[in-house]
Design a protein around this motif. Structure first.
Motif, PDB file in Angstrom:
ATOM      1  N   ASP A  85      -8.453 -32.778  -2.574  1.00  0.00           N
ATOM      2  CA  ASP A  85      -8.342 -34.229  -2.436  1.00  0.00           C
ATOM      3  C   ASP A  85      -7.056 -34.622  -1.725  1.00  0.00           C
ATOM      4  N   SER A  86      -5.969 -33.989  -2.119  1.00  0.00           N
ATOM      5  CA  SER A  86      -4.666 -34.332  -1.533  1.00  0.00           C
ATOM      6  C   SER A  86      -4.640 -34.039  -0.044  1.00  0.00           C
ATOM      7  N   MET A  87      -5.184 -32.880   0.360  1.00  0.00           N
ATOM      8  CA  MET A  87      -5.189 -32.529   1.777  1.00  0.00           C
ATOM      9  C   MET A  87      -6.064 -33.486   2.577  1.00  0.00           C
ATOM     10  N   LEU A  88      -7.222 -33.848   2.032  1.00  0.00           N
ATOM     11  CA  LEU A  88      -8.108 -34.785   2.732  1.00  0.00           C
ATOM     12  C   LEU A  88      -7.422 -36.137   2.929  1.00  0.00           C
ATOM     13  N   ILE A  89      -6.757 -36.604   1.900  1.00  0.00           N
ATOM     14  CA  ILE A  89      -6.078 -37.908   1.985  1.00  0.00           C
ATOM     15  C   ILE A  89      -4.939 -37.858   3.001  1.00  0.00           C
ATOM     16  N   ILE A  90      -4.167 -36.767   3.001  1.00  0.00           N
ATOM     17  CA  ILE A  90      -3.059 -36.634   3.968  1.00  0.00           C
ATOM     18  C   ILE A  90      -3.597 -36.636   5.392  1.00  0.00           C
ATOM     19  N   ASP A  91      -4.655 -35.867   5.627  1.00  0.00           N
ATOM     20  CA  ASP A  91      -5.249 -35.830   6.961  1.00  0.00           C
ATOM     21  C   ASP A  91      -5.800 -37.196   7.368  1.00  0.00           C
ATOM     22  N   ALA A  92      -6.427 -37.892   6.417  1.00  0.00           N
ATOM     23  CA  ALA A  92      -6.989 -39.212   6.716  1.00  0.00           C
ATOM     24  C   ALA A  92      -5.893 -40.182   7.152  1.00  0.00           C
ATOM     25  N   MET A  93      -4.770 -40.137   6.492  1.00  0.00           N
ATOM     26  CA  MET A  93      -3.678 -41.043   6.865  1.00  0.00           C
ATOM     27  C   MET A  93      -3.101 -40.674   8.232  1.00  0.00           C
ATOM     28  N   ASP A  94      -3.018 -39.364   8.505  1.00  0.00           N
ATOM     29  CA  ASP A  94      -2.544 -38.953   9.834  1.00  0.00           C
ATOM     30  C   ASP A  94      -3.491 -39.455  10.923  1.00  0.00           C
ATOM     31  N   LEU A  95      -4.778 -39.314  10.693  1.00  0.00           N
ATOM     32  CA  LEU A  95      -5.763 -39.791  11.661  1.00  0.00           C
ATOM     33  C   LEU A  95      -5.739 -41.311  11.785  1.00  0.00           C
ATOM     34  N   LEU A  96      -5.537 -41.975  10.670  1.00  0.00           N
ATOM     35  CA  LEU A  96      -5.492 -43.440  10.673  1.00  0.00           C
ATOM     36  C   LEU A  96      -4.393 -43.953  11.600  1.00  0.00           C
ATOM     37  N   TYR A  97      -3.237 -43.328  11.535  1.00  0.00           N
ATOM     38  CA  TYR A  97      -2.092 -43.808  12.302  1.00  0.00           C
ATOM     39  C   TYR A  97      -2.143 -43.419  13.773  1.00  0.00           C
ATOM     40  N   THR A  98      -3.124 -42.613  14.156  1.00  0.00           N
ATOM     41  CA  THR A  98      -3.290 -42.346  15.587  1.00  0.00           C
ATOM     42  C   THR A  98      -3.926 -43.538  16.301  1.00  0.00           C
ATOM     43  N   ARG A  99      -4.552 -44.435  15.545  1.00  0.00           N
ATOM     44  CA  ARG A  99      -5.212 -45.629  16.098  1.00  0.00           C
ATOM     45  C   ARG A  99      -6.332 -45.263  17.068  1.00  0.00           C
ATOM     46  N   ARG A 100      -6.929 -44.108  16.907  1.00  0.00           N
ATOM     47  CA  ARG A 100      -7.991 -43.670  17.817  1.00  0.00           C
ATOM     48  C   ARG A 100      -9.383 -43.922  17.272  1.00  0.00           C
ATOM     49  N   PHE A 101      -9.493 -44.433  16.047  1.00  0.00           N
ATOM     50  CA  PHE A 101     -10.797 -44.522  15.397  1.00  0.00           C
ATOM     51  C   PHE A 101     -11.129 -45.969  15.018  1.00  0.00           C
ATOM     52  N   ASP A 102     -12.424 -46.228  14.987  1.00  0.00           N
ATOM     53  CA  ASP A 102     -12.918 -47.532  14.550  1.00  0.00           C
ATOM     54  C   ASP A 102     -13.304 -47.527  13.080  1.00  0.00           C
ATOM     55  N   GLY A 103     -13.494 -46.338  12.528  1.00  0.00           N
ATOM     56  CA  GLY A 103     -13.880 -46.262  11.132  1.00  0.00           C
ATOM     57  C   GLY A 103     -13.866 -44.837  10.622  1.00  0.00           C
ATOM     58  N   PHE A 104     -14.022 -44.718   9.299  1.00  0.00           N
ATOM     59  CA  PHE A 104     -14.028 -43.426   8.631  1.00  0.00           C
ATOM     60  C   PHE A 104     -15.292 -43.275   7.805  1.00  0.00           C
ATOM     61  N   CYS A 105     -15.814 -42.054   7.770  1.00  0.00           N
ATOM     62  CA  CYS A 105     -16.927 -41.694   6.892  1.00  0.00           C
ATOM     63  C   CYS A 105     -16.381 -40.733   5.846  1.00  0.00           C
ATOM     64  N   LEU A 106     -16.337 -41.174   4.600  1.00  0.00           N
ATOM     65  CA  LEU A 106     -15.810 -40.366   3.508  1.00  0.00           C
ATOM     66  C   LEU A 106     -16.990 -39.832   2.701  1.00  0.00           C
ATOM     67  N   VAL A 107     -17.136 -38.522   2.687  1.00  0.00           N
ATOM     68  CA  VAL A 107     -18.292 -37.890   2.042  1.00  0.00           C
ATOM     69  C   VAL A 107     -17.828 -37.235   0.748  1.00  0.00           C
ATOM     70  N   SER A 108     -18.068 -37.902  -0.363  1.00  0.00           N
ATOM     71  CA  SER A 108     -17.655 -37.395  -1.666  1.00  0.00           C
ATOM     72  C   SER A 108     -18.247 -38.284  -2.748  1.00  0.00           C
ATOM     73  N   SER A 109     -18.408 -37.711  -3.950  1.00  0.00           N
ATOM     74  CA  SER A 109     -18.841 -38.492  -5.112  1.00  0.00           C
ATOM     75  C   SER A 109     -17.679 -38.722  -6.062  1.00  0.00           C
ATOM     76  N   ASP A 110     -16.468 -38.505  -5.572  1.00  0.00           N
ATOM     77  CA  ASP A 110     -15.251 -38.560  -6.384  1.00  0.00           C
ATOM     78  C   ASP A 110     -14.580 -39.918  -6.250  1.00  0.00           C
ATOM     79  N   SER A 111     -14.289 -40.547  -7.378  1.00  0.00           N
ATOM     80  CA  SER A 111     -13.641 -41.863  -7.360  1.00  0.00           C
ATOM     81  C   SER A 111     -12.179 -41.780  -6.932  1.00  0.00           C
ATOM     82  N   ASP A 112     -11.626 -40.554  -6.813  1.00  0.00           N
ATOM     83  CA  ASP A 112     -10.230 -40.412  -6.403  1.00  0.00           C
ATOM     84  C   ASP A 112      -9.976 -40.932  -4.995  1.00  0.00           C
TER      85      ASP A 112
END
Length: 281
Positions: free
Chosen positions: A88-115
């Motif tokens: 979970d921690s690695m996925l979240i860190i990567d997501a934030m890195d990708l977010l700040y690149t400003r290259r994406f219009d959206g994210f698809c998060l595939v998980s059943s975890d409320s974290d």
């Protein structure tokens, strides 16, 4: 930002959205991969596809078979401490890195975890779309944090469904006991006890104009705002338009031709009295 509309698969207005697909291997089933990627393709282009987990563990063996076939980049994360979810921690860190690149219009998060609820909310704060994919057991906190949440039981049944050559009733495949009628054949009417009539009427009241009429796309947007995990396929209909056509005891329909456009647009409003039938003599 692109808005959700009530088209097949609840696609978005802009089919050229750049999406980052991040999969939690610990809380997602590899059996849905075909339906998952087909669903994501309806929203936009999966520019980045990454999956996170400990692929040395037996529980991740199912994913190792499909990674190369679908060009999904695995991110190996060993479990350093028992009881702590390093994935979970690695996925979240990567997501934030990708977010700040400003290259994406959206994210698809595939998980059943409320974290991942906090991550979904943070991405939304940046004005990007969030699509969640998880099993029906997924907590409401994560469901409601997404712009749109799709239950993967639907995707599994679509991936496994084979073409039919006869007129016999289709049988749902891959259904788990006790689940909603997510695997009902497309076009099959939902049971009256299961159909959310009150919710549909409430959404239509908000979507309608002064006369009570609303376009199908506007109605679909309100459905997703009120309940992000709403999906017409949960009630046996491939499209929202198919659902409202089948429920004319609830909805009154009308088609209007937009100025400058050759096609007509569906409008609907709540029916106050049962539709009348004309008897032939």
């Amino acid at each position: 930002m692109a808005k959700l509309q009530a088209n097949p698969g609840n696609a978005v207005d802009d089919q050229h959205l750049k999406l980052a697909v991040l999969i939690d291997a610990d809380n997602a089933n590899a059996g849905v991969i075909d339906g998952l990627l087909a669903e994501i393709a309806a929203y936009g282009e999966a520019t980045v596809k990454r999956i996170y987990g400990d692929f040395t563990a037996p529980t991740s063996a199912q994913w190792k078979k499909v990674l190369n076939r679908y060009a999904i980049r695995p991110v190996q994360q060993f479990a350093y401490t028992t009881g702590k979810n390093a994935t979970d921690s690695m996925l979240i860190i990567d997501a934030m890195d990708l977010l700040y690149t400003r290259r994406f219009d959206g994210f698809c998060l595939v998980s059943s975890d409320s974290d991942f609820t906090g991550l979904a909310l943070r991405i939304r704060e940046e004005g990007l779309l969030v699509f969640g994919f998880g099993e029906q057991k997924t907590p409401e906190a994560f469901r409601n944090a997404c712009h749109k949440f799709i239950t993967t039981e639907i995707l599994k049944s679509v991936a496994r469904r084979k073409p039919r050559t006869d007129e016999s009733p289709a049988k749902p495949n891959g259904a788990d006991a006790g689940t909603k009628p997510a695997t009902a054949p497309a076009g099959a009417p939902a049971k009256d006890d299961d159909f959310p009539t009150a919710f549909m009427r409430a959404a239509l009241d908000q979507a309608g104009d002064d006369t009570g009429w609303a376009s199908l796309s506007t109605f679909g947007n309100y459905l997703n705002k009120l309940q992000p995990d709403f999906d017409s396929r949960l009630y046996g209909f491939k499209k929202l338009s198919d659902l409202v056509k089948a429920k004319q005891e609830i909805f009154e329909l009308r088609y209007r031709k937009a100025s400058g456009m050759g096609r007509k647009t569906m409008y609907l409003r709540g029916r106050k009295s049962p539709p009348q039938t004309t008897e032939r003599t």
